[in-house]
Write a protein that holds these residues in place. Structure first.
Motif, PDB file in Angstrom:
ATOM      1  N   GLY A 180       0.811  -1.207   0.000  1.00  0.00           N
ATOM      2  CA  GLY A 180       0.000   0.000   0.000  1.00  0.00           C
ATOM      3  C   GLY A 180       0.849   1.263   0.000  1.00  0.00           C
ATOM      4  N   PHE A 181       1.909   1.275   0.784  1.00  0.00           N
ATOM      5  CA  PHE A 181       2.780   2.443   0.824  1.00  0.00           C
ATOM      6  C   PHE A 181       3.600   2.575  -0.457  1.00  0.00           C
ATOM      7  N   ILE A 182       4.035   1.443  -1.013  1.00  0.00           N
ATOM      8  CA  ILE A 182       4.744   1.477  -2.295  1.00  0.00           C
ATOM      9  C   ILE A 182       3.821   2.018  -3.380  1.00  0.00           C
ATOM     10  N   LEU A 183       2.573   1.572  -3.346  1.00  0.00           N
ATOM     11  CA  LEU A 183       1.586   2.009  -4.329  1.00  0.00           C
ATOM     12  C   LEU A 183       1.346   3.511  -4.233  1.00  0.00           C
ATOM     13  N   ALA A 184       1.215   4.023  -3.004  1.00  0.00           N
ATOM     14  CA  ALA A 184       1.007   5.456  -2.816  1.00  0.00           C
ATOM     15  C   ALA A 184       2.187   6.252  -3.365  1.00  0.00           C
ATOM     16  N   ALA A 185       3.398   5.771  -3.098  1.00  0.00           N
ATOM     17  CA  ALA A 185       4.593   6.463  -3.591  1.00  0.00           C
ATOM     18  C   ALA A 185       4.649   6.447  -5.117  1.00  0.00           C
ATOM     19  N   LEU A 186       4.269   5.310  -5.728  1.00  0.00           N
ATOM     20  CA  LEU A 186       4.284   5.215  -7.189  1.00  0.00           C
ATOM     21  C   LEU A 186       3.246   6.129  -7.817  1.00  0.00           C
ATOM     22  N   LEU A 187       2.077   6.235  -7.194  1.00  0.00           N
ATOM     23  CA  LEU A 187       1.038   7.121  -7.721  1.00  0.00           C
ATOM     24  C   LEU A 187       1.498   8.575  -7.701  1.00  0.00           C
ATOM     25  N   ILE A 188       2.153   8.949  -6.624  1.00  0.00           N
ATOM     26  CA  ILE A 188       2.668  10.321  -6.546  1.00  0.00           C
ATOM     27  C   ILE A 188       3.754  10.533  -7.595  1.00  0.00           C
ATOM     28  N   TYR A 189       4.607   9.522  -7.772  1.00  0.00           N
ATOM     29  CA  TYR A 189       5.688   9.646  -8.760  1.00  0.00           C
ATOM     30  C   TYR A 189       5.140   9.768 -10.178  1.00  0.00           C
ATOM     31  N   THR A 190       4.156   8.948 -10.519  1.00  0.00           N
ATOM     32  CA  THR A 190       3.614   8.988 -11.874  1.00  0.00           C
ATOM     33  C   THR A 190       2.800  10.254 -12.131  1.00  0.00           C
ATOM     34  N   HIS A 191       2.426  10.943 -11.067  1.00  0.00           N
ATOM     35  CA  HIS A 191       1.688  12.201 -11.214  1.00  0.00           C
ATOM     36  C   HIS A 191       2.574  13.422 -10.977  1.00  0.00           C
ATOM     37  N   ARG A 192       3.882  13.240 -11.095  1.00  0.00           N
ATOM     38  CA  ARG A 192       4.790  14.359 -10.811  1.00  0.00           C
ATOM     39  C   ARG A 192       4.547  15.543 -11.749  1.00  0.00           C
ATOM     40  N   ALA A 193       4.199  15.265 -13.011  1.00  0.00           N
ATOM     41  CA  ALA A 193       3.893  16.368 -13.928  1.00  0.00           C
ATOM     42  C   ALA A 193       2.623  17.089 -13.492  1.00  0.00           C
ATOM     43  N   ASN A 194       1.643  16.318 -13.017  1.00  0.00           N
ATOM     44  CA  ASN A 194       0.402  16.928 -12.530  1.00  0.00           C
ATOM     45  C   ASN A 194       0.668  17.778 -11.296  1.00  0.00           C
ATOM     46  N   ILE A 195       1.565  17.304 -10.440  1.00  0.00           N
ATOM     47  CA  ILE A 195       1.905  18.071  -9.242  1.00  0.00           C
ATOM     48  C   ILE A 195       2.503  19.419  -9.640  1.00  0.00           C
ATOM     49  N   GLY A 196       3.364  19.389 -10.667  1.00  0.00           N
ATOM     50  CA  GLY A 196       3.940  20.640 -11.159  1.00  0.00           C
ATOM     51  C   GLY A 196       2.879  21.588 -11.673  1.00  0.00           C
ATOM     52  N   ARG A 197       1.893  21.046 -12.400  1.00  0.00           N
ATOM     53  CA  ARG A 197       0.814  21.900 -12.916  1.00  0.00           C
ATOM     54  C   ARG A 197      -0.099  22.394 -11.795  1.00  0.00           C
ATOM     55  N   LEU A 198      -0.305  21.546 -10.777  1.00  0.00           N
ATOM     56  CA  LEU A 198      -1.109  21.975  -9.640  1.00  0.00           C
ATOM     57  C   LEU A 198      -0.433  23.135  -8.906  1.00  0.00           C
ATOM     58  N   ARG A 199       0.857  23.024  -8.725  1.00  0.00           N
ATOM     59  CA  ARG A 199       1.602  24.081  -8.028  1.00  0.00           C
ATOM     60  C   ARG A 199       1.625  25.371  -8.855  1.00  0.00           C
ATOM     61  N   ALA A 200       1.650  25.209 -10.179  1.00  0.00           N
ATOM     62  CA  ALA A 200       1.667  26.393 -11.051  1.00  0.00           C
ATOM     63  C   ALA A 200       0.275  26.973 -11.272  1.00  0.00           C
ATOM     64  N   GLY A 201      -0.748  26.222 -10.868  1.00  0.00           N
ATOM     65  CA  GLY A 201      -2.115  26.695 -11.015  1.00  0.00           C
ATOM     66  C   GLY A 201      -2.705  26.512 -12.394  1.00  0.00           C
ATOM     67  N   ASN A 202      -2.114  25.630 -13.225  1.00  0.00           N
ATOM     68  CA  ASN A 202      -2.638  25.437 -14.573  1.00  0.00           C
ATOM     69  C   ASN A 202      -3.052  23.994 -14.861  1.00  0.00           C
ATOM     70  N   GLU A 203      -3.329  23.230 -13.813  1.00  0.00           N
ATOM     71  CA  GLU A 203      -3.868  21.894 -14.007  1.00  0.00           C
ATOM     72  C   GLU A 203      -5.330  22.005 -14.425  1.00  0.00           C
ATOM     73  N   SER A 204      -5.731  21.220 -15.428  1.00  0.00           N
ATOM     74  CA  SER A 204      -7.106  21.292 -15.929  1.00  0.00           C
ATOM     75  C   SER A 204      -8.083  20.638 -14.954  1.00  0.00           C
ATOM     76  N   ARG A 205      -9.233  21.254 -14.792  1.00  0.00           N
ATOM     77  CA  ARG A 205     -10.299  20.695 -13.972  1.00  0.00           C
ATOM     78  C   ARG A 205     -11.249  19.879 -14.847  1.00  0.00           C
ATOM     79  N   VAL A 206     -11.893  18.898 -14.245  1.00  0.00           N
ATOM     80  CA  VAL A 206     -12.841  18.096 -15.005  1.00  0.00           C
ATOM     81  C   VAL A 206     -14.218  18.732 -14.944  1.00  0.00           C
ATOM     82  N   PRO A 207     -15.007  18.622 -16.024  1.00  0.00           N
ATOM     83  CA  PRO A 207     -16.332  19.260 -16.079  1.00  0.00           C
ATOM     84  C   PRO A 207     -17.400  18.438 -15.398  1.00  0.00           C
ATOM     85  N   LEU A 208     -17.397  18.433 -14.079  1.00  0.00           N
ATOM     86  CA  LEU A 208     -18.353  17.606 -13.343  1.00  0.00           C
ATOM     87  C   LEU A 208     -19.798  17.982 -13.651  1.00  0.00           C
TER      88      LEU A 208
END
Length: 212
Positions: A180-208
């Motif tokens: 479970g902890f390995i999985l959490a770390a891998l998910l964060i790693y694979t979303h590193r580009a998304n994290i960068g966009r979240l920090r920059a404020g330009n990550e796209s939102r989904v049209p709920l």
């Protein structure tokens, strides 16, 4: 151990995970390659972003089913006497991981797939459904509050690891806790580009609640 049957089902788990749901939905119903739009990933998150909530929901449901069905192949091994009962969790994880690898590197789509979040969800749903139920609540809460699928996915992954520390969700086999902890770390790693966009404020939102 029935090695031929075990190997055949392990290969089948990878092939099942390799079904490029987002790519096929995009091409069949919208005439586009989802990998050439949005984040460039052939997964549910990018499908939500580019095509909207209905296609995104379909892709997510099928990708979850891929992970669940692949993981359940270990139960087939057990029912056929190919593995021992004490080996079940190990082969559940093996089949599930192969399905996730297939989703990320699909042989049917030039090895260019998605990030595997929905397939991981299906995998863990087959192994620890109660814990996954809590994670789904975390995912939905984060999605409704912020409308970032990437943030919701990472939050759910971290929640899975942390929930297993609590007595009601603690697994009998500590291997699942470590995984479970390995999985959490891998998910964060694979979303590193998304994290960068979240920090920059330009990550796209989904049209709920939009038209898509």
């Amino acid at each position: 151990m029935n090695l031929p049957l075990v190997l055949a089902l392990l290969v089948a788990a990878y092939l099942l995970g390799s079904i490029p749901t987002a790519l096929w939905v995009g091409r069949r119903f919208f005439g586009l390659d989802i990998r050439e739009h949005g984040s460039g990933n052939a997964g549910a998150t990018n499908t939500f972003r580019v095509l909207g909530k209905k296609p995104g929901s379909v892709v997510m449901a099928i990708d979850v089913l891929k992970g669940w069905a692949a993981t359940m192949m270990a139960s087939v091994m057990l029912s056929q006497g190919a593995i021992r009962p004490d080996q079940l969790l190990y082969f559940q994880l093996a089949c599930g991981v192969l399905a996730v690898v297939g989703h990320i590197y699909p042989i049917f789509a030039q090895f260019r797939g998605g990030k595997g979040v929905a397939t991981v969800l299906g995998m863990m749903l087959a192994i620890a459904p109660a814990t996954v139920g809590g994670c789904i609540l975390v995912f939905l809460l984060m999605l409704v509050l912020f409308r970032y699928v990437s943030l919701a996915s990472m939050s759910a992954g971290v929640a899975f690891a942390l929930l297993q520390l609590l007595p009601p969700f603690r697994p009998q086999n500590p291997l699942l806790l470590y995984f479970g902890f390995i999985l959490a770390a891998l998910l964060i790693y694979t979303h590193r580009a998304n994290i960068g966009r979240l920090r920059a404020g330009n990550e796209s939102r989904v049209p709920l609640f939009g038209r898509k």
